[in-house]
Write a protein that holds these residues in place. Structure first.
Motif, PDB file in Angstrom:
ATOM      1  N   GLU A 166       0.848  -1.188   0.000  1.00 56.77           N
ATOM      2  CA  GLU A 166       0.000   0.000   0.000  1.00 56.77           C
ATOM      3  C   GLU A 166       0.882   1.236   0.000  1.00 56.77           C
ATOM      4  O   GLU A 166       2.089   1.164   0.243  1.00 56.77           O
ATOM      5  CB  GLU A 166      -0.914   0.007   1.225  1.00 56.77           C
ATOM      6  N   ASN A 167       0.283   2.383  -0.283  1.00 54.95           N
ATOM      7  CA  ASN A 167       1.004   3.650  -0.263  1.00 54.95           C
ATOM      8  C   ASN A 167       1.058   4.156   1.180  1.00 54.95           C
ATOM      9  O   ASN A 167       0.034   4.297   1.833  1.00 54.95           O
ATOM     10  CB  ASN A 167       0.287   4.674  -1.157  1.00 54.95           C
ATOM     11  N   ARG A 168       2.270   4.411   1.676  1.00 51.55           N
ATOM     12  CA  ARG A 168       2.415   4.785   3.079  1.00 51.55           C
ATOM     13  C   ARG A 168       2.182   6.266   3.342  1.00 51.55           C
ATOM     14  O   ARG A 168       2.090   6.673   4.497  1.00 51.55           O
ATOM     15  CB  ARG A 168       3.799   4.388   3.588  1.00 51.55           C
ATOM     16  N   ARG A 169       2.114   7.075   2.313  1.00 45.37           N
ATOM     17  CA  ARG A 169       1.918   8.522   2.487  1.00 45.37           C
ATOM     18  C   ARG A 169       0.513   8.971   2.117  1.00 45.37           C
ATOM     19  O   ARG A 169      -0.045   9.851   2.762  1.00 45.37           O
ATOM     20  CB  ARG A 169       2.921   9.294   1.623  1.00 45.37           C
ATOM     21  N   VAL A 170      -0.036   8.369   1.071  1.00 46.06           N
ATOM     22  CA  VAL A 170      -1.332   8.801   0.541  1.00 46.06           C
ATOM     23  C   VAL A 170      -2.324   7.649   0.651  1.00 46.06           C
ATOM     24  O   VAL A 170      -2.188   6.654  -0.056  1.00 46.06           O
ATOM     25  CB  VAL A 170      -1.214   9.237  -0.936  1.00 46.06           C
ATOM     26  N   PRO A 174      -1.077   5.633  -5.204  1.00 46.33           N
ATOM     27  CA  PRO A 174      -0.509   4.682  -6.164  1.00 46.33           C
ATOM     28  C   PRO A 174       0.281   3.569  -5.492  1.00 46.33           C
ATOM     29  O   PRO A 174       0.984   3.796  -4.497  1.00 46.33           O
ATOM     30  CB  PRO A 174       0.412   5.559  -7.020  1.00 46.33           C
ATOM     31  N   VAL A 175       0.166   2.366  -6.032  1.00 40.45           N
ATOM     32  CA  VAL A 175       0.964   1.228  -5.584  1.00 40.45           C
ATOM     33  C   VAL A 175       1.588   0.557  -6.804  1.00 40.45           C
ATOM     34  O   VAL A 175       1.114   0.717  -7.924  1.00 40.45           O
ATOM     35  CB  VAL A 175       0.124   0.188  -4.802  1.00 40.45           C
ATOM     36  N   ASP A 176       2.662  -0.156  -6.566  1.00 44.65           N
ATOM     37  CA  ASP A 176       3.323  -0.930  -7.622  1.00 44.65           C
ATOM     38  C   ASP A 176       2.951  -2.396  -7.413  1.00 44.65           C
ATOM     39  O   ASP A 176       3.464  -3.039  -6.491  1.00 44.65           O
ATOM     40  CB  ASP A 176       4.834  -0.740  -7.538  1.00 44.65           C
ATOM     41  N   PRO A 177       2.087  -2.962  -8.240  1.00 45.30           N
ATOM     42  CA  PRO A 177       1.602  -4.328  -8.000  1.00 45.30           C
ATOM     43  C   PRO A 177       2.511  -5.421  -8.544  1.00 45.30           C
ATOM     44  O   PRO A 177       2.274  -6.598  -8.301  1.00 45.30           O
ATOM     45  CB  PRO A 177       0.271  -4.342  -8.752  1.00 45.30           C
ATOM     46  N   GLN A 178       3.578  -5.059  -9.264  1.00 47.91           N
ATOM     47  CA  GLN A 178       4.359  -6.074  -9.974  1.00 47.91           C
ATOM     48  C   GLN A 178       5.219  -6.911  -9.039  1.00 47.91           C
ATOM     49  O   GLN A 178       5.841  -6.397  -8.109  1.00 47.91           O
ATOM     50  CB  GLN A 178       5.260  -5.419 -11.011  1.00 47.91           C
ATOM     51  N   ILE A 179       5.261  -8.203  -9.308  1.00 44.85           N
ATOM     52  CA  ILE A 179       6.212  -9.126  -8.695  1.00 44.85           C
ATOM     53  C   ILE A 179       6.986  -9.779  -9.826  1.00 44.85           C
ATOM     54  O   ILE A 179       6.397 -10.380 -10.727  1.00 44.85           O
ATOM     55  CB  ILE A 179       5.501 -10.212  -7.864  1.00 44.85           C
ATOM     56  N   GLY A 180       8.297  -9.653  -9.800  1.00 44.61           N
ATOM     57  CA  GLY A 180       9.145 -10.272 -10.813  1.00 44.61           C
ATOM     58  C   GLY A 180       9.782 -11.540 -10.268  1.00 44.61           C
ATOM     59  O   GLY A 180      10.058 -11.637  -9.064  1.00 44.61           O
ATOM     60  N   MET A 198       9.820  -7.376  -5.350  1.00 38.83           N
ATOM     61  CA  MET A 198       8.615  -6.611  -5.047  1.00 38.83           C
ATOM     62  C   MET A 198       9.022  -5.300  -4.395  1.00 38.83           C
ATOM     63  O   MET A 198      10.005  -5.255  -3.643  1.00 38.83           O
ATOM     64  CB  MET A 198       7.686  -7.393  -4.111  1.00 38.83           C
ATOM     65  N   ALA A 199       8.286  -4.254  -4.647  1.00 34.52           N
ATOM     66  CA  ALA A 199       8.607  -2.942  -4.091  1.00 34.52           C
ATOM     67  C   ALA A 199       7.819  -2.709  -2.807  1.00 34.52           C
ATOM     68  O   ALA A 199       6.620  -2.475  -2.846  1.00 34.52           O
ATOM     69  CB  ALA A 199       8.294  -1.841  -5.102  1.00 34.52           C
ATOM     70  N   LEU A 238      14.919  -9.230  -4.150  1.00 31.77           N
ATOM     71  CA  LEU A 238      15.368  -7.921  -4.630  1.00 31.77           C
ATOM     72  C   LEU A 238      14.233  -6.929  -4.441  1.00 31.77           C
ATOM     73  O   LEU A 238      13.140  -7.115  -4.978  1.00 31.77           O
ATOM     74  CB  LEU A 238      15.738  -7.991  -6.111  1.00 31.77           C
ATOM     75  N   ASN A 239      14.485  -5.884  -3.665  1.00 30.35           N
ATOM     76  CA  ASN A 239      13.464  -4.861  -3.496  1.00 30.35           C
ATOM     77  C   ASN A 239      13.387  -4.013  -4.758  1.00 30.35           C
ATOM     78  O   ASN A 239      14.376  -3.850  -5.482  1.00 30.35           O
ATOM     79  CB  ASN A 239      13.788  -3.981  -2.293  1.00 30.35           C
ATOM     80  N   GLY A 240      12.198  -3.481  -5.025  1.00 27.29           N
ATOM     81  CA  GLY A 240      12.030  -2.578  -6.150  1.00 27.29           C
ATOM     82  C   GLY A 240      12.275  -1.143  -5.705  1.00 27.29           C
ATOM     83  O   GLY A 240      12.842  -0.880  -4.644  1.00 27.29           O
ATOM     84  N   ALA A 241      11.838  -0.188  -6.513  1.00 24.69           N
ATOM     85  CA  ALA A 241      11.928   1.230  -6.154  1.00 24.69           C
ATOM     86  C   ALA A 241      10.801   1.519  -5.169  1.00 24.69           C
ATOM     87  O   ALA A 241       9.725   1.975  -5.536  1.00 24.69           O
ATOM     88  CB  ALA A 241      11.810   2.099  -7.401  1.00 24.69           C
ATOM     89  N   GLU A 242      11.080   1.216  -3.877  1.00 24.91           N
ATOM     90  CA  GLU A 242       9.973   1.149  -2.924  1.00 24.91           C
ATOM     91  C   GLU A 242       9.341   2.489  -2.588  1.00 24.91           C
ATOM     92  O   GLU A 242       8.159   2.546  -2.252  1.00 24.91           O
ATOM     93  CB  GLU A 242      10.403   0.428  -1.644  1.00 24.91           C
ATOM     94  N   GLY A 243      10.112   3.582  -2.652  1.00 24.78           N
ATOM     95  CA  GLY A 243       9.524   4.909  -2.448  1.00 24.78           C
ATOM     96  C   GLY A 243       8.513   4.934  -1.325  1.00 24.78           C
ATOM     97  O   GLY A 243       8.845   4.738  -0.163  1.00 24.78           O
ATOM     98  N   ASN A 244       7.251   5.167  -1.652  1.00 25.14           N
ATOM     99  CA  ASN A 244       6.182   5.199  -0.658  1.00 25.14           C
ATOM    100  C   ASN A 244       5.441   3.876  -0.540  1.00 25.14           C
ATOM    101  O   ASN A 244       4.303   3.832  -0.061  1.00 25.14           O
ATOM    102  CB  ASN A 244       5.182   6.312  -0.997  1.00 25.14           C
ATOM    103  N   GLN A 245       6.067   2.797  -0.978  1.00 28.09           N
ATOM    104  CA  GLN A 245       5.423   1.491  -0.904  1.00 28.09           C
ATOM    105  C   GLN A 245       5.811   0.775   0.397  1.00 28.09           C
ATOM    106  O   GLN A 245       6.991   0.654   0.720  1.00 28.09           O
ATOM    107  CB  GLN A 245       5.832   0.619  -2.095  1.00 28.09           C
ATOM    108  N   ARG A 246       4.820   0.285   1.110  1.00 25.90           N
ATOM    109  CA  ARG A 246       5.075  -0.486   2.327  1.00 25.90           C
ATOM    110  C   ARG A 246       4.168  -1.724   2.332  1.00 25.90           C
ATOM    111  O   ARG A 246       3.179  -1.775   1.595  1.00 25.90           O
ATOM    112  CB  ARG A 246       4.814   0.349   3.573  1.00 25.90           C
ATOM    113  N   PRO A 247       4.487  -2.720   3.180  1.00 24.63           N
ATOM    114  CA  PRO A 247       3.620  -3.892   3.264  1.00 24.63           C
ATOM    115  C   PRO A 247       2.229  -3.516   3.762  1.00 24.63           C
ATOM    116  O   PRO A 247       2.086  -2.757   4.726  1.00 24.63           O
ATOM    117  CB  PRO A 247       4.340  -4.799   4.272  1.00 24.63           C
TER     118      PRO A 247
END
Length: 278
Positions: A166-170, A174-180, A198-199, A238-247
């Protein structure tokens, strides 16, 4: 990020047919009282317990001419001091520019490896013995990956998730749903390594456990993947560009139950996708 890394792997693997790979892991858990990196409100105080070990996990691949090492560490960051020392100790067989050093960004592993006074506010006092020990063990995992190399094949796929981050700020942002997923098999089809991407910040550990060493949710991910993949497989994250993404925590789990849920759910998605890779 994962696509770029996989493309680099393919440049190696498609140059010739003699593709080889090897993987290894070495525990890098620091002594108690080592400051942990990631939260300024710890005020540099040392760890008091180890909930689960932290690791350096390495994957070596080669086409017989060019070798690449991917190193996955359960650390908050790969700071310059650590990077420089690891590269001094790295196997001479692999060019320095072909070594990828990554950190999962767990906020519950050793700090104490940075000279910068500003960074010490978060990572704690500089401890040269912790820096040296961590670097030595990372190099050991790289040497192990080289020693374990064998004929291999590599594959890649992508899936998505809708409730792990989920987005930790807003709220609702926006979230990044991709898992590679990258899967490396030996010539008999047994997994040498399975990599999940995953980010999301590994920041599920808090409260009374704030001073416990932990790989956070990647630690549960490793255990679940390796249990399913079988003996000899090294799981990597491998973490993604996690930015504002948190579990995310849709069922409001408390403490380690939340950490375990994220790691196990991620492992399930990765293994489901890995099974489809040819």
């Amino acid at each position: 990020c994962l696509r770029i890394l996989f493309a680099a792997f393919l440049l190696v693997s498609f140059r010739a047919a003699a593709f080889e790979a090897g993987a290894a892991k070495v525990e890098i858990t620091p002594p108690l009282e080592t400051p942990l990196n990631g939260y300024g409100d710890r005020l540099g105080r040392g760890s008091v317990a180890v909930h689960d070990p932290v690791w350096s996990r390495s994957l070596f691949i080669s086409d017989g001419k060019t070798g690449v090492l991917l190193v996955n560490t359960d650390l908050c960051v790969i700071n310059r001091e650590l990077r420089d020392r690891v590269l001094e100790l790295a196997p001479a067989d692999v060019p320095k520019e072909n070594i990828f050093l990554t950190a999962t960004h767990t906020h519950s592993a050793q700090g104490g490896m940075n000279h910068s006074l500003i960074v010490r506010a978060v990572s704690g006092r500089f401890m040269p013995d912790v820096l040296e020990s961590t670097a030595q063990k990372i190099a050991e995992s790289m040497q192990g990956a080289l020693a374990n190399r064998k004929r291999a094949a590599i594959g890649f796929d992508v899936t998505t998730q809708d409730n792990l981050t989920e987005n930790r700020r807003v709220p609702g942002g926006p979230v990044d749903p991709q898992i590679g997923v990258i899967r490396v098999d030996d010539s008999d089809g047994n997994a040498i390594a399975i990599i999940g991407n995953m980010a999301a910040h590994p920041t599920t550990v808090g409260g009374a456990d704030r001073f416990s060493v932990s790989a956070d949710y990647p630690g549960f991910f490793y255990n679940a993947v390796e249990a399913q993949a079988g003996e000899g497989c090294v799981a990597m994250f491998l973490n993604g560009a996690e930015g504002n993404q948190r579990p995310a925590n849709p069922e409001k789990r408390v403490g380690w139950a939340h950490t375990e849920w994220v790691g196990n759910r991620l492992a399930a998605k990765v293994m489901e996708t890995a099974a489809k890779i040819t």
